[in-house]
Design an enzyme around this catalytic site. Structure first.
Site, PDB file in Angstrom:
ATOM      1  N   LYS A 238     -35.623  37.458  18.868  1.00 28.41           N
ATOM      2  CA  LYS A 238     -36.136  37.749  17.535  1.00 28.41           C
ATOM      3  C   LYS A 238     -35.908  36.596  16.563  1.00 28.41           C
ATOM      4  O   LYS A 238     -36.797  36.203  15.819  1.00 28.41           O
ATOM      5  CB  LYS A 238     -35.472  39.017  16.992  1.00 28.41           C
ATOM      6  CG  LYS A 238     -36.033  39.484  15.649  1.00 28.41           C
ATOM      7  CD  LYS A 238     -37.474  39.916  15.783  1.00 28.41           C
ATOM      8  CE  LYS A 238     -38.069  40.384  14.479  1.00 28.41           C
ATOM      9  NZ  LYS A 238     -39.499  40.656  14.598  1.00 28.41           N
TER      10      LYS A 238
ATOM     11  N   ASN B 290     -22.815  32.539  19.265  1.00 29.94           N
ATOM     12  CA  ASN B 290     -24.264  32.470  19.073  1.00 29.94           C
ATOM     13  C   ASN B 290     -24.586  31.091  18.533  1.00 29.94           C
ATOM     14  O   ASN B 290     -24.017  30.670  17.528  1.00 29.94           O
ATOM     15  CB  ASN B 290     -24.711  33.546  18.082  1.00 29.94           C
ATOM     16  CG  ASN B 290     -26.178  33.416  17.703  1.00 29.94           C
ATOM     17  OD1 ASN B 290     -26.963  32.841  18.430  1.00 29.94           O
ATOM     18  ND2 ASN B 290     -26.530  33.953  16.543  1.00 29.94           N
ATOM     19  N   GLY B 291     -25.483  30.364  19.195  1.00 27.05           N
ATOM     20  CA  GLY B 291     -25.831  29.027  18.743  1.00 27.05           C
ATOM     21  C   GLY B 291     -25.590  28.002  19.827  1.00 27.05           C
ATOM     22  O   GLY B 291     -25.567  28.319  21.016  1.00 27.05           O
TER      23      GLY B 291
ATOM     24  N   HIS C  83     -66.771  22.364  20.833  1.00 25.40           N
ATOM     25  CA  HIS C  83     -66.085  21.091  21.100  1.00 25.40           C
ATOM     26  C   HIS C  83     -65.113  21.209  22.267  1.00 25.40           C
ATOM     27  O   HIS C  83     -64.141  20.451  22.347  1.00 25.40           O
ATOM     28  CB  HIS C  83     -65.355  20.622  19.833  1.00 25.40           C
ATOM     29  CG  HIS C  83     -66.284  20.318  18.704  1.00 25.40           C
ATOM     30  ND1 HIS C  83     -66.968  19.125  18.602  1.00 25.40           N
ATOM     31  CD2 HIS C  83     -66.680  21.066  17.639  1.00 25.40           C
ATOM     32  CE1 HIS C  83     -67.728  19.144  17.523  1.00 25.40           C
ATOM     33  NE2 HIS C  83     -67.562  20.316  16.922  1.00 25.40           N
TER      34      HIS C  83
ATOM     35  N   CYS D 212     -28.391  35.129  20.182  1.00 26.19           N
ATOM     36  CA  CYS D 212     -27.459  36.132  20.710  1.00 26.19           C
ATOM     37  C   CYS D 212     -26.970  37.092  19.630  1.00 26.19           C
ATOM     38  O   CYS D 212     -27.042  36.808  18.442  1.00 26.19           O
ATOM     39  CB  CYS D 212     -26.265  35.429  21.341  1.00 26.19           C
ATOM     40  SG  CYS D 212     -26.719  34.153  22.522  1.00 26.19           S
TER      41      CYS D 212
END
Length: 612
Positions: free
Chosen positions: A607, A102-103, A508, A2
């Protein structure tokens, strides 16, 4: 994740916060919100699900607010789906305190349960709202103290901002873990944001909050302190970035602008690091002890996403030039995979932001084992740079597009420099060979420019494959990571399923996927594995797969086998990933753009990943 913005001063905060949030929208765009203290002393706000433009429209058409103190937020959802209710800021029961965050608050569930038992009413599904209610319970007339007491109760990695109508002269911010915050210093006004570009148009003076620090900002300045209230003194940084570096500069998208910036990024990454004898000089910058580097017995490299791919190129470079065992591991697996490291192992951690949660945790594990850490990073003052024993900065400047492009090229360039430096220090490769490679790095900007000039031709190929359901990318040796990165770029922004493979693995299993509807992109530039790639592409052609090849100018065998060729200049094989990735970046960009995708802000991505 955020994006957070705060303002206090004599101007109306709303347009400043909206403008700054727009520059942070790459960090999250599920929803956005704003809270201000209005002239009557009341705390009021507005929130909207979706991109920031929806909030701006709402504020223009009815929900008009203004105030000289405010907080803003743009969200990337972790707890609770994107919605108006789950958008930040979140208020307490009284409506006098609001929080942006944020977090992740790891222990929010028991805290929420206890608050519900006390009669608190929650309006969202988020972990963030717990913070607002906790501050309310701790508030005894001193907001700073209430925030400090609240932080004692929560666990997790976070950055948060607090506003209260009971204290209209201050905003309070705190940081714990890999969630960046910068404080911008103005004349009679202060700014706070998750990243420098958000406030660069208002001030070039800033400080960076470090882990376990709080800051109280007012019109007259700021007070920086640790969580226990101990004052912290930190030198003010002067930002030298050109403000236009955070703008599109006439390009349709940030991603395209950043692809075209790569020649200059290479120059910046190389600048001042190769002397007149073509010896790479890094000791003074990285501050790693030469004797320690002489004594290491192996190298562990870790990172996430594009940084992981850059690290893979580094693995090949280090094995080739330094002749040490090199282990490459995703940071998210490094954390839980019982890595075998000790003081004799050098750990190299790759992160553009220096805040990537898994990479930071991997570094902590390495440090606990006594392993010296080299951080390869773009952001001065970031978490990684403070944890690492030494740092090699990539000097890429701000990257706004969520899909990393110049990040990759600058990280691979930095890894090349370190491999050359370490090989010379340990005398594991002929000095003339090392100098030859170093000298050839100076040709890379021009080589990349040549590829960029073929963008229109690559767009024509993109039009033919825009409706593909799946694409395969193959490479060998040092260009196996190029295939991985090319596939990652395509799926990130076009949403076409794409996979990168070591070309020898096609027989493979993956060859079973091939038919006339599944294009295959092969990296077949000059080098010791070129003939092997040619054989692998022949096998794909026999299954009627459309063939796209990245090849050096004049390669007649490439022209004969391929339906389409992306021509690139010939460079030293060990440097070729830096050139060969460019047409794959452009292919992904053009397919996504033609299809009308949101190139700069692809769905579900952010990001900087500051949570697990």
């Amino acid at each position: 994740m955020c994006g957070i913005v705060g303002y206090i001063g004599e101007r109306d905060s709303v347009p400043i916060i909206l403008d700054s949030l727009q520059r942070l929208e790459y960090r999250g765009y599920d929803s956005a919100g704003i809270a201000v203290i209005e002239s009557d002393g009341a705390l009021r706000g507005s929130k909207a699900e979706g991109k920031l433009s929806r909030l701006a429209e709402r504020l223009r058409n009815g929900e008009r607010i203004s105030g000289k103190v405010g907080l803003g937020h743009t969200r990337w959802a972790t707890h609770g789906k994107p919605s108006d209710a789950n958008a930040h800021p979140h208020a307490d029961c009284s409506g006098k305190i609001a929080v942006v965050h944020n977090g992740i608050i790891e222990n929010y569930a028991p805290l929420r349960a206890a608050l519900l038992d006390q009669g608190h009413v929650f309006k969202s599904e988020t972990d963030t709202e717990v913070l607002a209610h906790l501050i309310e319970t701790q508030y005894k007339g001193n907001l700073e103290e209430a925030v400090r007491e609240t932080l004692k109760e929560v666990r997790g990695a976070y950055a948060l901002g607090v506003i209260s109508s009971d204290d209209p002269e201050h905003l309070i911010f705190a940081r714990n873990g890999a969630s960046p915050l910068v404080v911008g210093i103005g004349d009679g006004e202060m700014f706070v944001a998750s990243d420098t570009p958000a406030i660069l148009q208002y001030t070039r003076k800033e400080i960076i909050l470090q882990e376990g620090e709080m800051v109280v900002v007012g019109r007259d300045g700021y007070r920086l302190m640790s969580y226990d209230g101990t004052p912290v003194q930190r030198e003010v940084m002067h930002i030298t970035w050109d403000a236009t570096s955070a703008e599109k500069s006439g390009f349709k998208h940030f991603m395209l602008k950043e692809i075209f910036e790569q020649p200059n990024v290479i120059k910046e990454t190389l600048a001042g690091r190769i002397d007149e004898s073509n010896d790479v000089q890094l000791a003074a910058e990285t501050k790693l002890d030469d004797q320690m580097l002489m004594n290491i017995s192996k190298i562990a490299v870790t990172g996430c996403g594009t940084a992981y791919h850059a690290g893979l190129v580094g693995q090949y470079l280090l094995r080739s030039l330094v002749h040490l065992p090199v282990e490459m591991e995703l940071a998210s697996e490094f954390r839980y995979g019982d890595p075998v490291i000790d003081p004799s192992a050098l750990t190299i951690a790759m992160s553009q932001s220096g805040e990537t949660a898994d990479t930071i945790e991997a570094v902590k594990i390495a440090t606990a084992a006594g392993s010296p850490v080299l951080g390869i990073c773009n952001v001065v003052g970031s978490h990684l740079t403070r944890l690492a024993n030494g740092t090699l900065f990539t000097r890429g400047g701000p990257e706004i597009g969520v899909a990393a492009t110049k990040t990759y090229v600058s990280q691979v360039t930095a890894m090349t420099l370190f491999a050359l430096y370490l090989a010379r220090l340990r005398k594991t490769a002929p000095l003339e060979r090392l100098r030859e490679i170093a000298d050839n790095t100076k040709l890379l900007p021009a080589a990349v420019d040549v590829v960029l000039n073929t963008s229109d031709e690559i767009r024509k190929v993109a039009k033919k494959f825009r409706k593909s359901d799946s694409m395969l990318f193959i490479g060998r040796y040092i260009n196996f990571p190029t295939a991985l990165e090319g596939a990652l770029k395509l799926k990130e922004i076009s949403y076409i399923h794409a996979e990168g493979y070591a070309a020898g693995e096609m027989k493979h299993g993956p060859i079973a996927l091939l038919d006339s509807r599944v294009p295959i992109v092969g990296v077949m530039t000059e080098g010791r594995v070129r003939e092997k790639i040619l054989s692998n592409l022949s096998e794909a052609k026999a299954r009627e797969a459309p063939i796209i090849v990245v090849a050096n100018h004049g390669d007649q065998e490439a022209k004969a086998i391929a339906d389409y060729v992306f021509w690139v200049p010939k460079v030293d094989e060990l440097l070729s990933p830096i050139v060969n990735v460019i047409p794959l970046q452009l292919l992904a960009y053009h397919i996504a753009d033609i299809e009308g995708k949101d190139v700069d802000q692809p769905r579900n991505l952010a990001k900087t990943v500051t949570v697990e």
